[in-house]
Design a protein around this motif. Structure first.
Motif, mmCIF file in Angstrom:
data_model
loop_
_atom_site.group_PDB
_atom_site.id
_atom_site.type_symbol
_atom_site.label_atom_id
_atom_site.label_comp_id
_atom_site.label_asym_id
_atom_site.label_seq_id
_atom_site.Cartn_x
_atom_site.Cartn_y
_atom_site.Cartn_z
ATOM 1 N N LEU A 1 -39.501 -39.023 53.021
ATOM 2 C CA LEU A 1 -40.664 -39.314 53.875
ATOM 3 C C LEU A 1 -41.664 -38.163 53.847
ATOM 4 O O LEU A 1 -42.880 -38.379 53.847
ATOM 5 C CB LEU A 1 -40.200 -39.582 55.314
ATOM 6 N N VAL A 2 -41.159 -36.930 53.807
ATOM 7 C CA VAL A 2 -42.032 -35.753 53.701
ATOM 8 C C VAL A 2 -42.848 -35.818 52.414
ATOM 9 O O VAL A 2 -44.059 -35.570 52.417
ATOM 10 C CB VAL A 2 -41.201 -34.450 53.730
ATOM 11 N N LEU A 3 -42.194 -36.166 51.315
ATOM 12 C CA LEU A 3 -42.876 -36.238 50.023
ATOM 13 C C LEU A 3 -43.956 -37.317 50.028
ATOM 14 O O LEU A 3 -45.060 -37.106 49.510
ATOM 15 C CB LEU A 3 -41.851 -36.521 48.915
ATOM 16 N N ILE A 4 -43.645 -38.466 50.616
ATOM 17 C CA ILE A 4 -44.626 -39.554 50.678
ATOM 18 C C ILE A 4 -45.860 -39.130 51.481
ATOM 19 O O ILE A 4 -47.003 -39.332 51.054
ATOM 20 C CB ILE A 4 -43.992 -40.823 51.294
ATOM 21 N N VAL A 5 -45.608 -38.533 52.639
ATOM 22 C CA VAL A 5 -46.711 -38.138 53.531
ATOM 23 C C VAL A 5 -47.569 -37.053 52.899
ATOM 24 O O VAL A 5 -48.804 -37.172 52.832
ATOM 25 C CB VAL A 5 -46.146 -37.651 54.890
ATOM 26 N N THR A 6 -46.952 -35.973 52.437
ATOM 27 C CA THR A 6 -47.724 -34.845 51.910
ATOM 28 C C THR A 6 -48.445 -35.194 50.609
ATOM 29 O O THR A 6 -49.537 -34.681 50.346
ATOM 30 C CB THR A 6 -46.825 -33.615 51.688
ATOM 31 N N PHE A 7 -47.846 -36.054 49.789
ATOM 32 C CA PHE A 7 -48.513 -36.464 48.554
ATOM 33 C C PHE A 7 -49.783 -37.255 48.875
ATOM 34 O O PHE A 7 -50.847 -37.012 48.297
ATOM 35 C CB PHE A 7 -47.582 -37.322 47.698
ATOM 36 N N TYR A 8 -49.673 -38.183 49.807
ATOM 37 C CA TYR A 8 -50.830 -39.024 50.143
ATOM 38 C C TYR A 8 -51.951 -38.200 50.762
ATOM 39 O O TYR A 8 -53.108 -38.280 50.329
ATOM 40 C CB TYR A 8 -50.402 -40.138 51.094
ATOM 41 N N THR A 9 -51.625 -37.408 51.764
ATOM 42 C CA THR A 9 -52.679 -36.677 52.473
ATOM 43 C C THR A 9 -53.331 -35.606 51.597
ATOM 44 O O THR A 9 -54.537 -35.395 51.675
ATOM 45 C CB THR A 9 -52.127 -36.008 53.747
ATOM 46 N N ASN B 1 -53.834 -35.657 48.448
ATOM 47 C CA ASN B 1 -54.666 -36.243 47.397
ATOM 48 C C ASN B 1 -55.812 -37.099 47.923
ATOM 49 O O ASN B 1 -56.880 -37.152 47.300
ATOM 50 C CB ASN B 1 -53.807 -37.107 46.461
ATOM 51 N N PHE B 2 -55.604 -37.750 49.062
ATOM 52 C CA PHE B 2 -56.598 -38.736 49.507
ATOM 53 C C PHE B 2 -57.253 -38.420 50.858
ATOM 54 O O PHE B 2 -58.191 -39.098 51.250
ATOM 55 C CB PHE B 2 -55.949 -40.117 49.569
ATOM 56 N N VAL B 3 -56.757 -37.400 51.547
ATOM 57 C CA VAL B 3 -57.352 -37.045 52.846
ATOM 58 C C VAL B 3 -57.924 -35.636 52.826
ATOM 59 O O VAL B 3 -59.049 -35.406 53.275
ATOM 60 C CB VAL B 3 -56.304 -37.177 53.982
ATOM 61 N N MET B 4 -57.167 -34.687 52.299
ATOM 62 C CA MET B 4 -57.594 -33.287 52.292
ATOM 63 C C MET B 4 -58.948 -33.054 51.614
ATOM 64 O O MET B 4 -59.755 -32.261 52.126
ATOM 65 C CB MET B 4 -56.519 -32.410 51.637
ATOM 66 N N PRO B 5 -59.261 -33.701 50.473
ATOM 67 C CA PRO B 5 -60.568 -33.476 49.843
ATOM 68 C C PRO B 5 -61.736 -33.786 50.772
ATOM 69 O O PRO B 5 -62.730 -33.047 50.808
ATOM 70 C CB PRO B 5 -60.543 -34.437 48.648
ATOM 71 N N ALA B 6 -61.610 -34.886 51.529
ATOM 72 C CA ALA B 6 -62.689 -35.269 52.443
ATOM 73 C C ALA B 6 -62.804 -34.283 53.605
ATOM 74 O O ALA B 6 -63.908 -33.956 54.056
ATOM 75 C CB ALA B 6 -62.444 -36.683 52.972
#
Length: 349
Positions: free
Chosen positions: A315-323, A325-330
């Motif tokens: 679950l940690v890997l799923i969450v950190t991978f998504y954020t 790549n797709f949230v942090m840049p914004a």
């Protein structure tokens, strides 16, 4: 005739991702939908059913069973060093518990001293199970389990061959949780101090938001997916914190390198963020996939404690991978825009 060397698959894929027209920062509104839904569901679940707490938080019951390896008693003897005997004892215990709607939380070999039968360090198994009953009914349930085990192992005339079934309550669980949160808070404070010293003032808030989002999303995913929550869950939160910090620094370092080479000159924040993420996407994905596969392998292991940790790490890997790549840049492109006015800060970014 000279043959052209084929480009490795990962490089070819990396080239396709870099040259793609995917605009992550500008499409932030679409990418944030999934995390927002997860957070809303998490809030609803924490206010209604709560976490799926294990025996470390709710308590459980424990019992020891002498296996008569020394053949002291007139009953079937088992040698726990023998795989077949070990499995047979386990299956007998499991059958009794399953019959009563209970499940084994922990099962391990142990020893017992039974003075009535002159047994010292006799082979035994120690079982921890989660009670179905609550309140005053727990003791009745435990007494019933003990009587059934005595019959199953042929110990009706040797009642001391099985210990009393005692309620096990973990009193330190709350303190442990507070210590984990305090440790993360102190570590984050040290990282913030480091960033302020390095003059990353405009990006400190970005890191705080990223870490907070990852931890909150991890809590939501634990609430949604319902893995058993024991003290080992602390590993997942610490790992989430560490990976979040690493992802932030790698992203910022990538942007800093691009600024030094002049690659990002005359580009908007959105373009800089998207290029940086796309250049790292393939390599990062491969690392995450490898770690996820390892987690899945450990989830398949029959040991409950190992399975619990592996599920949490996945679950940690799923969450950190998504954020990352797709949230942090914004987040970066939004917060850094206000600092662009300062030439000094621009040089330090």
């Amino acid at each position: 005739m000279i043959k052209k060397s084929k480009m490795p698959f990962d490089q070819k894929l990396e080239g396709k991702v870099i040259n793609s027209k995917m605009k992550i920062s500008k499409n932030f509104v679409y990418y944030i939908i999934a995390p927002l839904i997860a957070l809303i569901l998490g809030i609803i679940l924490i206010c209604t059913v709560g976490f799926n707490l294990g025996t470390d938080f709710t308590g459980g019951s424990t019992v020891k069973i002498y296996v008569n390896n020394e053949s002291v008693l007139e009953a079937t003897d088992y040698n726990l060093n023998d795989k077949e005997d070990y499995t047979e004892v386990y299956n007998k215990v499991k059958t009794i518990l399953n019959k009563n709607g209970l499940k084994i939380v922990s099962y391990r070999t142990s020893t017992m001293d039974i003075s009535d039968y002159k047994i010292i360090n006799g082979q035994a198994v120690e079982i921890i199970f989660e009670n179905k009953a609550t309140g005053d009914k727990i003791q009745s349930e435990n007494d019933s389990i003990r009587n059934q085990l005595l019959t199953e192992f042929g110990y009706t005339e040797y009642s001391n061959a099985i210990s009393s079934v005692d309620k096990r309550v973990w009193h330190k669980a709350f303190n442990y949780s507070v210590e984990i949160l305090a440790g993360i808070a102190v570590s984050l404070a040290l990282v913030i101090i480091y960033m302020l010293i390095r003059k990353y003032r405009g990006l400190t808030f970005m890191m705080i938001m990223q870490v907070a989002l990852d931890l909150l999303l991890l809590m939501s995913m634990i609430l949604i997916c319902r893995p058993v929550v024991n003290l080992t869950i602390g590993i997942a939160f610490i790992l989430s914190f560490v990976i979040s910090i690493i992802n932030c620094f790698i992203f910022l370092d990538k942007i800093k390198s691009g600024n030094k080479t002049g690659k990002f000159d005359n580009l908007s924040n959105n373009e800089i963020a998207d290029i940086s993420i796309k250049e790292m996407f393939v390599k990062k994905s491969m690392i995450y996939i490898a770690l996820a596969l390892i987690s899945v392998l450990f989830i398949a292991v029959s040991v409950p404690a190992v399975r619990e940790i592996a599920i949490s790490i996945l679950l940690v890997l799923i969450v950190t991978f998504y954020t990352s790549n797709f949230v942090m840049p914004a987040i970066w492109s939004t917060l850094y825009r206000t600092k662009k006015k300062s030439i000094k800060d621009k040089k330090n970014a």
